[in-house]
Design an enzyme around this catalytic site. Structure first.
Site, PDB file in Angstrom:
ATOM      1  N   GLY A  11     -61.418 109.617 -49.222  1.00 19.14           N
ATOM      2  CA  GLY A  11     -61.899 110.652 -48.308  1.00 19.14           C
ATOM      3  C   GLY A  11     -63.385 110.920 -48.535  1.00 19.14           C
ATOM      4  N   GLY A 104     -62.054 109.408 -54.839  1.00 19.80           N
ATOM      5  CA  GLY A 104     -61.031 110.249 -55.455  1.00 19.80           C
ATOM      6  C   GLY A 104     -60.244 109.483 -56.510  1.00 19.80           C
ATOM      7  N   SER A 150     -64.838 114.395 -54.047  1.00 18.10           N
ATOM      8  CA  SER A 150     -63.639 115.001 -53.451  1.00 18.10           C
ATOM      9  C   SER A 150     -63.946 116.459 -53.143  1.00 18.10           C
ATOM     10  CB  SER A 150     -62.476 114.910 -54.445  1.00 18.10           C
ATOM     11  OG  SER A 150     -61.441 115.805 -54.071  1.00 18.10           O
ATOM     12  N   ILE A 151     -63.548 116.934 -51.958  1.00 13.90           N
ATOM     13  CA  ILE A 151     -63.802 118.352 -51.671  1.00 13.90           C
ATOM     14  C   ILE A 151     -62.772 119.237 -52.379  1.00 13.90           C
ATOM     15  CG2 ILE A 151     -64.945 117.985 -49.434  1.00 13.90           C
ATOM     16  CD1 ILE A 151     -62.238 119.082 -48.190  1.00 13.90           C
ATOM     17  N   ASP A 152     -61.692 118.635 -52.867  1.00 12.41           N
ATOM     18  CA  ASP A 152     -60.572 119.429 -53.395  1.00 12.41           C
ATOM     19  C   ASP A 152     -60.771 119.938 -54.826  1.00 12.41           C
ATOM     20  OD1 ASP A 152     -59.381 118.803 -50.983  1.00 12.41           O
ATOM     21  OD2 ASP A 152     -58.289 117.095 -51.788  1.00 12.41           O
ATOM     22  N   ARG A 187     -57.560 142.866 -36.053  1.00 10.55           N
ATOM     23  CA  ARG A 187     -56.532 141.810 -36.149  1.00 10.55           C
ATOM     24  C   ARG A 187     -56.318 141.302 -37.565  1.00 10.55           C
ATOM     25  NH1 ARG A 187     -58.486 138.585 -30.880  1.00 10.55           N
ATOM     26  NH2 ARG A 187     -57.013 139.507 -29.417  1.00 10.55           N
ATOM     27  N   MET A 194     -58.017 123.449 -46.825  1.00  6.40           N
ATOM     28  CA  MET A 194     -57.628 122.154 -47.393  1.00  6.40           C
ATOM     29  C   MET A 194     -57.468 122.235 -48.915  1.00  6.40           C
ATOM     30  SD  MET A 194     -59.866 119.342 -45.352  1.00  6.40           S
ATOM     31  CE  MET A 194     -59.310 118.645 -43.814  1.00  6.40           C
ATOM     32  N   ARG A 196     -55.135 119.623 -50.507  1.00  5.55           N
ATOM     33  CA  ARG A 196     -53.950 118.808 -50.857  1.00  5.55           C
ATOM     34  C   ARG A 196     -53.069 119.539 -51.875  1.00  5.55           C
ATOM     35  NH1 ARG A 196     -55.348 112.547 -51.481  1.00  5.55           N
ATOM     36  NH2 ARG A 196     -57.001 113.279 -52.831  1.00  5.55           N
ATOM     37  N   GLN A 288     -64.326 121.653 -42.870  1.00  7.22           N
ATOM     38  CA  GLN A 288     -64.491 121.850 -44.326  1.00  7.22           C
ATOM     39  C   GLN A 288     -65.080 120.618 -45.002  1.00  7.22           C
ATOM     40  OE1 GLN A 288     -60.634 123.998 -45.868  1.00  7.22           O
ATOM     41  NE2 GLN A 288     -60.186 123.037 -43.925  1.00  7.22           N
TER      42      GLN A 288
HETATM   43  P1  ADP Z   1     -58.914 108.746 -52.870  1.00  3.43           P
HETATM   44  O1  ADP Z   1     -59.829 107.815 -53.564  1.00  3.43           O
HETATM   45  O2  ADP Z   1     -59.654 109.781 -52.085  1.00  3.43           O
HETATM   46  O3  ADP Z   1     -57.863 109.325 -53.807  1.00  3.43           O
HETATM   47  P2  ADP Z   1     -56.976 106.853 -51.743  1.00  3.43           P
HETATM   48  O4  ADP Z   1     -55.908 107.207 -52.718  1.00  3.43           O
HETATM   49  O5  ADP Z   1     -56.597 106.678 -50.324  1.00  3.43           O
HETATM   50  O6  ADP Z   1     -58.152 107.932 -51.725  1.00  3.43           O
HETATM   51  O7  ADP Z   1     -57.681 105.517 -52.245  1.00  3.43           O
HETATM   52  C1  ADP Z   1     -58.705 104.891 -51.503  1.00  3.43           C
HETATM   53  C2  ADP Z   1     -58.551 103.399 -51.575  1.00  3.43           C
HETATM   54  O8  ADP Z   1     -58.567 102.970 -52.954  1.00  3.43           O
HETATM   55  C3  ADP Z   1     -57.221 102.873 -51.042  1.00  3.43           C
HETATM   56  O9  ADP Z   1     -57.253 102.709 -49.650  1.00  3.43           O
HETATM   57  C4  ADP Z   1     -57.099 101.540 -51.761  1.00  3.43           C
HETATM   58  O10 ADP Z   1     -57.879 100.554 -51.141  1.00  3.43           O
HETATM   59  C5  ADP Z   1     -57.705 101.855 -53.135  1.00  3.43           C
HETATM   60  N1  ADP Z   1     -56.643 102.225 -54.104  1.00  3.43           N
HETATM   61  C6  ADP Z   1     -56.070 103.439 -54.294  1.00  3.43           C
HETATM   62  N2  ADP Z   1     -55.123 103.396 -55.262  1.00  3.43           N
HETATM   63  C7  ADP Z   1     -55.072 102.113 -55.688  1.00  3.43           C
HETATM   64  C8  ADP Z   1     -54.277 101.407 -56.662  1.00  3.43           C
HETATM   65  N3  ADP Z   1     -53.353 102.017 -57.392  1.00  3.43           N
HETATM   66  N4  ADP Z   1     -54.507 100.072 -56.812  1.00  3.43           N
HETATM   67  C9  ADP Z   1     -55.441  99.441 -56.083  1.00  3.43           C
HETATM   68  N5  ADP Z   1     -56.209 100.049 -55.155  1.00  3.43           N
HETATM   69  C10 ADP Z   1     -56.034 101.356 -54.940  1.00  3.43           C
END
Ligand code: ADP
Length: 368
Positions: A11, A104, A150-152, A187, A194, A196, A288
């Site tokens: 994200g 993230g 991450s915004i979270d 009101r 947000m 998660r 956000q």
């Molecule tokens: P965030 O990084 O915000 O937590 P995601 O969990 O969607 O978002 O992860 C972003 C991208 O990182 C995924 O689309 C994928 O390509 C890669 N990724 C996430 N988890 C794994 C994993 N366990 N093994 C390999 N690649 C991963």
């Protein structure tokens, strides 16, 4: 010359551009060639135009832009070994063996997996005839450094993730707008924010705006929350308050693991036999995430980007993969996977706690 790449993944969050700018310019300052990988892991797998060398001027104006200018994406292929193998090939073809990733916990977990598999991915590429032994020789180890975007504010081991304070500022600004109209009409507003599984944004926004009531996942309300909320709001109204603001985190749950929804809260506030307030729901949604980064996130992204370049240049094959944190106002390198593990443990503890409470309740219900 050492070649390093920078990427934003998962994200988007405000401050990611500050990271890219800092990595590019610090990298150049340290005599490296710096590449940007566009569209997260998708760009690494696709290669070609998705991996571009960056000059000093290419990141001009980045600080004041929201989102991420080099793009981000979710990439299914990277979850599988063949996808990661193609990514490794593209990196070797560009001479890159150091990667700075801002994303993230998912993105950072993927990065660590990629680093661990790297030698075997290269060997397999050679055995399949896709690369020559001489081509992989200089790139035997992959160095990875993570930055948490991450915004979270949902990663253990760092006080703030890049983007969290921008999202918080945006929420406060929006609540101020809502308050003006709420006061005019006397009101109540139920505002969903947000986060998660993390209640940081909701909690801090409630403190910063003086909300009347709050729901977050980490601290579910007691079973009598309905009576409690009505009591508190009634009291505030009796004291002359013309507006009511209830903030609810998108992941809010009750003590039994059931979701607390804005509609449930609204119906209660509007109940003719109770408070009977004219009540509206506002889901703030992607405002956000959007918009420019506040000063704190520009500063955080810049300082951490600079540290990430130092860390990636100092890393040896024996160094554990690190991420750049901020703790007690100091920029620090910390083991990445320990932080990811702790984050997951906290989440499952919360789940487990609820499960135990639900079981205990079920047992008393059965024994009654
Ligand atoms: P965030 O990084 O915000 O937590 P995601 O969990 O969607 O978002 O992860 C972003 C991208 O990182 C995924 O689309 C994928 O390509 C890669 N990724 C996430 N988890 C794994 C994993 N366990 N093994 C390999 N690649 C991963």
């Amino acid at each position: 010359r050492k070649k390093i790449a920078v990427m934003t993944s998962g994200g988007d969050s405000p401050g990611m551009n500050a990271v890219v700018r800092a990595v590019v310019r610090m990298g150049i300052h340290m005599d490296c060639d710096v590449f940007a990988v566009y569209e997260g892991y998708e760009g690494l797998v696709r290669g070609g135009n998705y991996i571009k060398q960056m000059g000093w001027e290419d990141v001009r104006g980045y600080l004041s832009e929201g989102g991420t200018l080099i793009g981000t994406a979710r990439c299914m292929a990277f979850y599988e070994r063949p996808g990661r193998m193609t990514a490794a090939k593209n990196m070797v073809l560009n001479g890159i063996d150091a990667l700075i990733i801002c994303g993230g916990d998912g993105s950072l977990t993927g990065a660590d997996k990629f680093r661990a598999e790297w030698p075997s991915l290269l060997e397999e590429l050679v055995s399949k005839g896709e690369l020559q032994q001489s081509q992989i020789e200089p790139y035997k180890h992959l160095n990875i450094v993570g930055l948490v975007g991450s915004i979270d504010n949902d990663l253990s081991g760092t006080d703030a993730t890049i983007g969290a304070y921008s999202a918080l500022a945006r929420i406060c600004e929006m609540v101020d707008y809502i308050e003006a109209t709420a006061s005019s009409h006397s009101r109540a507003f139920v505002i969903e924010v947000m986060g998660r599984h993390c209640g940081w944004l909701a909690l801090m926004a409630a403190v910063a705006t003086g909300a009347d009531f709050l729901f977050i996942p980490e601290k579910p309300r007691e079973d009598n929350w309905r009576e409690e909320m009505c009591q508190v709001i009634k009291q505030h109204r009796e004291m002359g308050k013309r507006k009511t603001i209830v903030i609810i985190a998108e992941g809010a749950l009750d003590k039994h693991g059931e979701k607390v929804t804005p509609t449930m809260v609204k119906d209660l506030l509007a109940d003719k036999d109770g408070l009977g307030l004219d009540t509206r729901i506002t889901t703030l949604g992607h405002v956000q995430r959007g918009g420019t980064a506040v000063a704190y996130d520009r500063m955080l992204g810049t300082l951490q980007g600079v540290e990430a370049v130092k860390a990636v240049l100092e890393a040896t094959p024996e160094t554990e993969t690190c991420f750049i944190a901020i703790t007690e106002n100091k920029i620090a390198r910390k083991p990445l996977m320990a932080a990811v593990k702790e984050t997951k443990e906290v989440a499952s503890l919360i789940e487990q706690q609820r499960f135990n409470e639900a079981m205990a309740l079920r047992d008393t219900e059965f024994s009654d």
